[in-house]
Motif scaffolding. Structure first.
Motif, PDB file in Angstrom:
ATOM      1  N   SER A  67       0.804  -1.219   0.000  1.00 14.50           N
ATOM      2  CA  SER A  67       0.000   0.000   0.000  1.00 14.50           C
ATOM      3  C   SER A  67       0.839   1.272   0.000  1.00 14.50           C
ATOM      4  CB  SER A  67      -0.935   0.016   1.214  1.00 14.50           C
ATOM      5  OG  SER A  67      -0.188  -0.022   2.409  1.00 14.50           O
ATOM      6  N   THR A  68       2.120   1.174   0.359  1.00 11.22           N
ATOM      7  CA  THR A  68       2.967   2.364   0.352  1.00 11.22           C
ATOM      8  C   THR A  68       4.018   2.333  -0.749  1.00 11.22           C
ATOM      9  OG1 THR A  68       4.409   1.376   2.030  1.00 11.22           O
ATOM     10  CG2 THR A  68       2.658   2.827   2.803  1.00 11.22           C
ATOM     11  N   ALA A  69       4.366   1.143  -1.226  1.00 12.86           N
ATOM     12  CA  ALA A  69       5.362   1.037  -2.291  1.00 12.86           C
ATOM     13  C   ALA A  69       5.143  -0.248  -3.075  1.00 12.86           C
ATOM     14  CB  ALA A  69       6.778   1.072  -1.722  1.00 12.86           C
ATOM     15  N   THR A  70       5.539  -0.217  -4.344  1.00 12.62           N
ATOM     16  CA  THR A  70       5.456  -1.386  -5.209  1.00 12.62           C
ATOM     17  C   THR A  70       6.872  -1.887  -5.467  1.00 12.62           C
ATOM     18  OG1 THR A  70       3.446  -0.553  -6.270  1.00 12.62           O
ATOM     19  CG2 THR A  70       4.674  -2.259  -7.446  1.00 12.62           C
ATOM     20  N   LYS A  71       7.106  -3.167  -5.134  1.00 19.10           N
ATOM     21  CA  LYS A  71       8.433  -3.745  -5.273  1.00 19.10           C
ATOM     22  C   LYS A  71       8.431  -4.792  -6.385  1.00 19.10           C
ATOM     23  CE  LYS A  71       7.236  -3.829  -1.317  1.00 19.10           C
ATOM     24  NZ  LYS A  71       6.126  -3.190  -0.545  1.00 19.10           N
ATOM     25  N   LEU A  72       9.382  -4.680  -7.306  1.00 19.84           N
ATOM     26  CA  LEU A  72       9.482  -5.614  -8.432  1.00 19.84           C
ATOM     27  C   LEU A  72      10.794  -6.380  -8.370  1.00 19.84           C
ATOM     28  CD1 LEU A  72       8.401  -3.362 -11.466  1.00 19.84           C
ATOM     29  CD2 LEU A  72       6.928  -4.808 -10.044  1.00 19.84           C
ATOM     30  N   THR A 131      12.102  -5.418   0.597  1.00 15.52           N
ATOM     31  CA  THR A 131      12.188  -6.220  -0.628  1.00 15.52           C
ATOM     32  C   THR A 131      12.349  -7.714  -0.357  1.00 15.52           C
ATOM     33  OG1 THR A 131      14.588  -5.854  -0.761  1.00 15.52           O
ATOM     34  CG2 THR A 131      13.165  -4.307  -1.957  1.00 15.52           C
ATOM     35  N   ALA A 132      12.316  -8.102   0.917  1.00 14.88           N
ATOM     36  CA  ALA A 132      12.539  -9.514   1.266  1.00 14.88           C
ATOM     37  C   ALA A 132      11.515 -10.435   0.607  1.00 14.88           C
ATOM     38  CB  ALA A 132      12.499  -9.688   2.787  1.00 14.88           C
ATOM     39  N   LEU A 133      10.254 -10.013   0.591  1.00 15.60           N
ATOM     40  CA  LEU A 133       9.206 -10.870   0.044  1.00 15.60           C
ATOM     41  C   LEU A 133       9.386 -11.095  -1.449  1.00 15.60           C
ATOM     42  CD1 LEU A 133       6.586 -12.450   0.152  1.00 15.60           C
ATOM     43  CD2 LEU A 133       5.324 -10.289   0.014  1.00 15.60           C
ATOM     44  N   VAL A 134       9.606 -10.022  -2.197  1.00 16.11           N
ATOM     45  CA  VAL A 134       9.678 -10.168  -3.648  1.00 16.11           C
ATOM     46  C   VAL A 134      10.919 -10.967  -4.049  1.00 16.11           C
ATOM     47  CG1 VAL A 134      10.918  -8.018  -4.180  1.00 16.11           C
ATOM     48  CG2 VAL A 134       9.250  -8.920  -5.793  1.00 16.11           C
ATOM     49  N   LYS A 135      12.028 -10.827  -3.300  1.00 14.35           N
ATOM     50  CA  LYS A 135      13.222 -11.630  -3.582  1.00 14.35           C
ATOM     51  C   LYS A 135      12.965 -13.095  -3.267  1.00 14.35           C
ATOM     52  CE  LYS A 135      16.062  -8.981  -1.206  1.00 14.35           C
ATOM     53  NZ  LYS A 135      17.291  -8.429  -0.577  1.00 14.35           N
ATOM     54  N   ALA A 136      12.229 -13.356  -2.187  1.00 12.22           N
ATOM     55  CA  ALA A 136      11.906 -14.732  -1.821  1.00 12.22           C
ATOM     56  C   ALA A 136      11.000 -15.395  -2.857  1.00 12.22           C
ATOM     57  CB  ALA A 136      11.247 -14.773  -0.447  1.00 12.22           C
ATOM     58  N   LEU A 137      10.103 -14.625  -3.446  1.00 14.40           N
ATOM     59  CA  LEU A 137       9.212 -15.176  -4.478  1.00 14.40           C
ATOM     60  C   LEU A 137      10.030 -15.682  -5.671  1.00 14.40           C
ATOM     61  CD1 LEU A 137       6.316 -12.536  -4.523  1.00 14.40           C
ATOM     62  CD2 LEU A 137       6.330 -14.773  -3.430  1.00 14.40           C
ATOM     63  N   VAL A 138      11.069 -14.938  -6.029  1.00 16.71           N
ATOM     64  CA  VAL A 138      11.937 -15.366  -7.131  1.00 16.71           C
ATOM     65  C   VAL A 138      12.640 -16.663  -6.758  1.00 16.71           C
ATOM     66  CG1 VAL A 138      13.913 -14.762  -8.570  1.00 16.71           C
ATOM     67  CG2 VAL A 138      12.306 -12.985  -7.876  1.00 16.71           C
ATOM     68  N   ALA A 139      13.201 -16.712  -5.534  1.00 19.93           N
ATOM     69  CA  ALA A 139      13.940 -17.879  -5.103  1.00 19.93           C
ATOM     70  C   ALA A 139      13.050 -19.127  -5.031  1.00 19.93           C
ATOM     71  CB  ALA A 139      14.564 -17.613  -3.729  1.00 19.93           C
TER      72      ALA A 139
END
Length: 324
Positions: free
Chosen positions: A9-14, A310-318
């Motif tokens: 809700s405050t930032a979009t992480k890619l 950014t921990a979540l979006v990096k974990a999704l890649v892994a």
């Protein structure tokens, strides 16, 4: 091409894979319901469902995103589109992996809330037009729960044993998500959340204090001011009534205490028997000190995940790489 997105809700992480490496991009949210002129640089003006929007994070008219309905509104789709536009990637059709807060992803029976997942996907597939530009389009869209995946890479590094229970606490701008994990993802025992607990509460209380200091800052600028205060940086240039600076700092202190007390209360009401606590999300830094004090018996097993935003979006890649 596949892009992973934590659209908070405050930032979009890619995140995406490029030349065998993970690339990251973070965009602060901030849209207004009108177009901007482009006299002083590139401007992205959009149309969704016949309505005009533009990315303008510094405006005092930015649309509020600190509510759970943000996940199903055009502003959410635009946030992802704008992040993609600014990421350096060329507009194209992509496969997209996105997230929903735990309270939205699961129903009261701890099953996938298929209706919410469908709403999320349909919202992202709304037609978006970019004035004088090309947009990204989405082929396959996959929706995953927030919070829990973010801790996956660290469990093995920390040598978590089979019978150990780890509590993941994800404090975002709008919501609190928690999950209890056994071992290295041997089992997800329980998930809970609260749609009314988030960093947005702190920001709003500080905004109120700023008003008394004859200073009006939008949501994003107030967030930045708070980070400056926590880093003990000089903020005098941003406060009109200098005599009220101590009042603003005190309001921040009280707001942080109230929020951490509420999060601790949620955990004590819903969880017991855990051996570790992992803090993630944009609000992790607000919780680390009070959590270490409250659960001092756990010692260094109360920790903030590195780069929690950014921990979540990096974990999704892994995790996706492991599945493939």
């Amino acid at each position: 091409m596949k892009v992973y997105c934590d659209d908070g809700s405050t930032a979009t992480k890619l995140a995406w894979i490029e030349d065998g490496k993970i690339k990251l991009f973070v965009l602060q949210n901030g849209f207004v319901e009108k177009w901007k002129n482009n006299t002083f640089g590139e401007v992205h003006n959009y149309i969704v469902n016949g309505k005009k929007y533009s990315y303008s994070p510094n405006s005092d008219e930015i649309i509020s995103t600190t509510n759970i309905n943000y996940q199903y509104r055009p502003i959410n789709t635009l946030g992802i589109q704008e992040a993609l536009q600014q990421s350096g990637l060329k507009p194209q059709e992509i496969d997209l992996v996105v997230t929903l807060p735990i309270t939205e992803y699961y129903n009261t029976d701890a099953q996938e809330n298929k209706e919410n997942i469908r709403k999320k996907i349909n919202n992202l597939k709304e037609k978006v037009e970019l004035n004088n530009g090309d947009v990204f389009t989405f082929n396959d869209i996959k929706v995953l729960p927030e919070s829990i995946p973010s801790v996956a890479p660290i469990l093995s590094i920390d040598n978590v044993q089979e019978r150990e229970l780890s509590l993941v606490v994800d404090l975002g701008g709008t919501t609190l998500d928690c999950g209890l994990i056994r071992g290295v993802f041997n089992d997800v025992i329980k998930t809970t959340g609260n749609q009314n607990l988030g960093v947005g509460q702190i920001i709003k209380q500080v905004q109120n204090a700023l008003m008394k200091a004859d200073t009006e800052l939008n949501f994003n600028d107030t967030d930045s001011l708070i980070r400056d205060i926590l880093k003990k940086q000089n903020i005098e240039q941003y406060i009109n009534n200098k005599s009220m600076i101590s009042h603003v700092k005190k309001a921040l202190e009280i707001a942080m205490m109230q929020l951490s007390d509420s999060v601790i209360g949620h955990i004590e009401e819903n969880y017991k028997g855990f051996h570790r606590i992992y803090l993630t999300g944009g609000g992790a830094e607000f919780l680390l000190s009070p959590f270490k004090k409250h659960w001092h018996v756990l010692g260094d097993k109360v920790k903030k995940i590195d780069d929690p935003q950014t921990a979540l979006v990096k974990a999704l890649v892994a995790l996706d790489s492991e599945d493939n």
